[in-house]
Design an enzyme around this catalytic site. Sequence first.
Site, PDB file in Angstrom:
ATOM      1  N   CYS A  42     -94.227  36.394  14.554  1.00 35.61           N
ATOM      2  CA  CYS A  42     -94.151  34.972  14.929  1.00 35.61           C
ATOM      3  C   CYS A  42     -94.146  34.788  16.449  1.00 35.61           C
ATOM      4  O   CYS A  42     -94.451  33.707  16.953  1.00 35.61           O
ATOM      5  CB  CYS A  42     -92.894  34.333  14.337  1.00 35.61           C
ATOM      6  SG  CYS A  42     -92.625  34.762  12.631  1.00 35.61           S
ATOM      7  N   THR A 112     -97.140  44.305   1.576  1.00 38.88           N
ATOM      8  CA  THR A 112     -98.330  44.502   2.411  1.00 38.88           C
ATOM      9  C   THR A 112     -98.761  43.248   3.172  1.00 38.88           C
ATOM     10  O   THR A 112     -99.780  43.266   3.872  1.00 38.88           O
ATOM     11  CB  THR A 112     -99.509  44.975   1.533  1.00 38.88           C
ATOM     12  OG1 THR A 112     -99.537  44.156   0.349  1.00 38.88           O
ATOM     13  CG2 THR A 112     -99.351  46.417   1.127  1.00 38.88           C
ATOM     14  N   GLY A 113     -98.021  42.160   3.025  1.00 39.75           N
ATOM     15  CA  GLY A 113     -98.325  40.965   3.815  1.00 39.75           C
ATOM     16  C   GLY A 113     -99.651  40.331   3.466  1.00 39.75           C
ATOM     17  O   GLY A 113    -100.161  40.456   2.345  1.00 39.75           O
ATOM     18  N   ILE A 270     -95.402  44.472 -13.556  1.00 43.85           N
ATOM     19  CA  ILE A 270     -95.446  45.894 -13.925  1.00 43.85           C
ATOM     20  C   ILE A 270     -94.055  46.512 -13.715  1.00 43.85           C
ATOM     21  O   ILE A 270     -93.426  46.281 -12.672  1.00 43.85           O
ATOM     22  CB  ILE A 270     -96.483  46.646 -13.038  1.00 43.85           C
ATOM     23  CG1 ILE A 270     -97.859  45.965 -13.087  1.00 43.85           C
ATOM     24  CG2 ILE A 270     -96.539  48.129 -13.390  1.00 43.85           C
ATOM     25  CD1 ILE A 270     -98.659  46.170 -14.341  1.00 43.85           C
ATOM     26  N   GLY A 296     -92.207  34.015   7.742  1.00 44.67           N
ATOM     27  CA  GLY A 296     -91.328  35.131   8.084  1.00 44.67           C
ATOM     28  C   GLY A 296     -89.943  35.003   7.466  1.00 44.67           C
ATOM     29  O   GLY A 296     -89.346  36.008   7.047  1.00 44.67           O
ATOM     30  N   TYR A 421     -71.312  14.035  15.818  1.00 46.75           N
ATOM     31  CA  TYR A 421     -71.814  12.968  16.705  1.00 46.75           C
ATOM     32  C   TYR A 421     -71.110  12.965  18.046  1.00 46.75           C
ATOM     33  O   TYR A 421     -69.878  12.998  18.127  1.00 46.75           O
ATOM     34  CB  TYR A 421     -71.644  11.580  16.057  1.00 46.75           C
ATOM     35  CG  TYR A 421     -71.705  10.464  17.091  1.00 46.75           C
ATOM     36  CD1 TYR A 421     -72.908  10.212  17.759  1.00 46.75           C
ATOM     37  CD2 TYR A 421     -70.573   9.730  17.440  1.00 46.75           C
ATOM     38  CE1 TYR A 421     -72.975   9.228  18.743  1.00 46.75           C
ATOM     39  CE2 TYR A 421     -70.636   8.741  18.421  1.00 46.75           C
ATOM     40  CZ  TYR A 421     -71.831   8.499  19.076  1.00 46.75           C
ATOM     41  OH  TYR A 421     -71.903   7.553  20.048  1.00 46.75           O
TER      42      TYR A 421
HETATM   43  C1  FAD Z   1     -99.336  34.218  14.982  1.00 40.43           C
HETATM   44  C2  FAD Z   1     -98.321  34.073  13.888  1.00 40.43           C
HETATM   45  C3  FAD Z   1     -97.228  33.236  14.061  1.00 40.43           C
HETATM   46  C4  FAD Z   1     -96.284  33.092  13.049  1.00 40.43           C
HETATM   47  N1  FAD Z   1     -95.220  32.246  13.253  1.00 40.43           N
HETATM   48  C5  FAD Z   1     -94.284  32.117  12.280  1.00 40.43           C
HETATM   49  C6  FAD Z   1     -93.145  31.277  12.484  1.00 40.43           C
HETATM   50  O1  FAD Z   1     -92.987  30.663  13.561  1.00 40.43           O
HETATM   51  N2  FAD Z   1     -92.237  31.166  11.484  1.00 40.43           N
HETATM   52  C7  FAD Z   1     -92.368  31.851  10.303  1.00 40.43           C
HETATM   53  O2  FAD Z   1     -91.486  31.744   9.427  1.00 40.43           O
HETATM   54  N3  FAD Z   1     -93.441  32.664  10.081  1.00 40.43           N
HETATM   55  C8  FAD Z   1     -94.402  32.808  11.038  1.00 40.43           C
HETATM   56  N4  FAD Z   1     -95.470  33.644  10.825  1.00 40.43           N
HETATM   57  C9  FAD Z   1     -95.602  34.346   9.513  1.00 40.43           C
HETATM   58  C10 FAD Z   1     -94.787  35.629   9.490  1.00 40.43           C
HETATM   59  O3  FAD Z   1     -95.091  36.409  10.599  1.00 40.43           O
HETATM   60  C11 FAD Z   1     -95.116  36.374   8.200  1.00 40.43           C
HETATM   61  O4  FAD Z   1     -94.760  35.532   7.131  1.00 40.43           O
HETATM   62  C12 FAD Z   1     -94.357  37.682   8.076  1.00 40.43           C
HETATM   63  O5  FAD Z   1     -94.700  38.589   9.082  1.00 40.43           O
HETATM   64  C13 FAD Z   1     -94.652  38.307   6.714  1.00 40.43           C
HETATM   65  O6  FAD Z   1     -93.999  39.536   6.600  1.00 40.43           O
HETATM   66  P1  FAD Z   1     -94.514  40.622   5.565  1.00 40.43           P
HETATM   67  O7  FAD Z   1     -93.630  41.800   5.761  1.00 40.43           O
HETATM   68  O8  FAD Z   1     -94.636  40.007   4.227  1.00 40.43           O
HETATM   69  O9  FAD Z   1     -96.009  40.942   6.021  1.00 40.43           O
HETATM   70  P2  FAD Z   1     -96.524  41.565   7.393  1.00 40.43           P
HETATM   71  O10 FAD Z   1     -95.626  41.207   8.500  1.00 40.43           O
HETATM   72  O11 FAD Z   1     -97.953  41.165   7.515  1.00 40.43           O
HETATM   73  O12 FAD Z   1     -96.421  43.122   7.137  1.00 40.43           O
HETATM   74  C14 FAD Z   1     -97.198  43.772   6.177  1.00 40.43           C
HETATM   75  C15 FAD Z   1     -97.450  45.207   6.632  1.00 40.43           C
HETATM   76  O13 FAD Z   1     -98.142  45.902   5.598  1.00 40.43           O
HETATM   77  C16 FAD Z   1     -99.126  46.731   6.173  1.00 40.43           C
HETATM   78  N5  FAD Z   1    -100.170  46.951   5.157  1.00 40.43           N
HETATM   79  C17 FAD Z   1    -101.032  46.044   4.642  1.00 40.43           C
HETATM   80  N6  FAD Z   1    -101.826  46.605   3.713  1.00 40.43           N
HETATM   81  C18 FAD Z   1    -101.468  47.905   3.645  1.00 40.43           C
HETATM   82  C19 FAD Z   1    -101.931  49.003   2.872  1.00 40.43           C
HETATM   83  N7  FAD Z   1    -102.902  48.878   1.988  1.00 40.43           N
HETATM   84  N8  FAD Z   1    -101.347  50.222   3.057  1.00 40.43           N
HETATM   85  C20 FAD Z   1    -100.338  50.366   3.942  1.00 40.43           C
HETATM   86  N9  FAD Z   1     -99.864  49.354   4.723  1.00 40.43           N
HETATM   87  C21 FAD Z   1    -100.417  48.145   4.558  1.00 40.43           C
HETATM   88  C22 FAD Z   1     -99.612  45.950   7.377  1.00 40.43           C
HETATM   89  O14 FAD Z   1    -100.209  46.807   8.326  1.00 40.43           O
HETATM   90  C23 FAD Z   1     -98.323  45.304   7.862  1.00 40.43           C
HETATM   91  O15 FAD Z   1     -97.672  46.065   8.850  1.00 40.43           O
HETATM   92  C24 FAD Z   1     -96.434  33.818  11.835  1.00 40.43           C
HETATM   93  C25 FAD Z   1     -97.530  34.661  11.655  1.00 40.43           C
HETATM   94  C26 FAD Z   1     -98.471  34.798  12.668  1.00 40.43           C
HETATM   95  C27 FAD Z   1     -99.637  35.708  12.472  1.00 40.43           C
END
Ligand code: FAD
Length: 443
Positions: A42, A112-113, A270, A296, A421
């Site tokens: 973020c 995996t996001g 699963i 996030g 307040y």
């Molecule tokens: C620019 C930006 C600004 C944001 N601002 C906000 C905010 O202000 N407030 C908020 O709440 N959220 C915000 N978000 C969203 C927040 O960052 C995500 O919701 C959060 O990072 C999700 O976490 P996650 O662990 O689910 O996925 P991710 O953080 O994406 O992590 C997933 C990980 O899995 C790995 N991966 C993927 N596929 C595979 C695979 N096949 N094998 C092995 N590894 C793999 C990736 O490399 C990654 O490191 C923002 C996102 C971005 C991009």
Amino acid sequence: MKVVIIGGDAAGMSAAMEIVRNDKSAQIVVLEKGDIYSYGQCGLPYVINGKVPNTDELIARDVEEFRSKYDIDARIFHEVTAIDTKLQTVSGHDVNSKEPFEFAYDKLLIATGAAPKMPPLENADLQGIHMIKTIPQMNALMEQLPNVKHVTVVGGGYIGLEVVETVRERGLDVRLIHQGSQLMSILDPELSKIIYEEAISHGVEVLLNEETIGFEGKQCVEAIRTKTGTYPTELVIVATGVSPNTQFAKEFAKLGNGALIVNEKMETSIANVYAAGDCASHFNRLKQHDDYLPLGTTANKQGRIAGLNIAGFNYKFSGIVGTSILKFFDLQIGMTGLSNADADKLHALVEAYVMEVNDIASYYPHASKMKLRMLVEQQSRKLVGLQIVGKHGVDKRIDVFATALYNEMTFEELLDLDLAYAPPFSGVWDALMQAPKRYGKKG
Ligand SMILES: Cc1cc2nc3c(=O)[nH]c(=O)nc-3n(C[C@H](O)[C@H](O)[C@H](O)COP(=O)(O)OP(=O)(O)OC[C@H]3O[C@@H](n4cnc5c(N)ncnc54)[C@H](O)[C@@H]3O)c2cc1C
């Protein structure tokens, strides 16, 4: 117990740390396809304007720390490509050497996001076309930014807006191209208009109703083409949404967009496989069904619950109400609950109260107006949603309202809340109380 976690960021490492704390016998392997763990995604946009000095500052915990301090087998450059749910193994390859790997699990967490969506645009492989989701992507962008004066951002959602702000604050010319008729399409048009005006007042060129079809240039991007015209530029940032990274989970139950459907314990369809974060579904308390709002806050919460359940507890995810906030130049934009469009889809009969209210006592220095739009269910009078655009104090109102939504409060009950307040902080009747005070049912 052998635990395998795919993905080493918010959801994955929140889970890993709960397992470390609560099950000393667990052997944890984390498979991450990149080489960076636990970073504040973020915060990425704020590297552009220097509010965050560099991407290293965003890393909360180093891979080595997970290995040495917490005894986690934290792998890097390990990309998972398949899961055998009968044999309970995950397999894939090393991203650099292509060497295959396979790990057996008793419990598996998919974290995996999501990946940023690149629409099918012509010449999208030209240099100078960027997406921002990871630290390497941001580093690549930061290498090029000093060489350009003009940037085009495609997509007027929250990430697009954050990028527009930070690029402009860096002193560059910015054009924002958005396919829809209003920025932040989830907002009511009246509120979205304020955002549009804010962009214009900060010298951003905003093109609405323009569908991008491709790019022009020899090696580097030199222009962006939409259905309406061709616009010169030196660098492009595409921010048109994300889709869940779940291609390898073929036999799993998924939402329409590919997110893995999880129950309140974060279990997938699963046995022994959990999912959390941007690759999973997010139960919406107001809609009373699975939703997809990749944030996030939710990723950390779901990761924690998955980790605790993997460690043998029985925790439940209570669901989201759809709360988010963003800063855009001098504006704060907050929303929680349902929008009008959501309510229509649910066939819910709602009333909207739109008001311009003071953020603090009107006589106190720097008092400013905020515009809010509150949705209330007609019959039950239950609160349904809130959108606010203002200069200060939006965060406090959105969070109070999100708490009220969680507790299924009614419009009139907002008046009973004992909110803090003093003139520098609010009016004696808080901004949230103005609508029920004026329009609430009596008796
Ligand atoms: C620019 C930006 C600004 C944001 N601002 C906000 C905010 O202000 N407030 C908020 O709440 N959220 C915000 N978000 C969203 C927040 O960052 C995500 O919701 C959060 O990072 C999700 O976490 P996650 O662990 O689910 O996925 P991710 O953080 O994406 O992590 C997933 C990980 O899995 C790995 N991966 C993927 N596929 C595979 C695979 N096949 N094998 C092995 N590894 C793999 C990736 O490399 C990654 O490191 C923002 C996102 C971005 C991009």
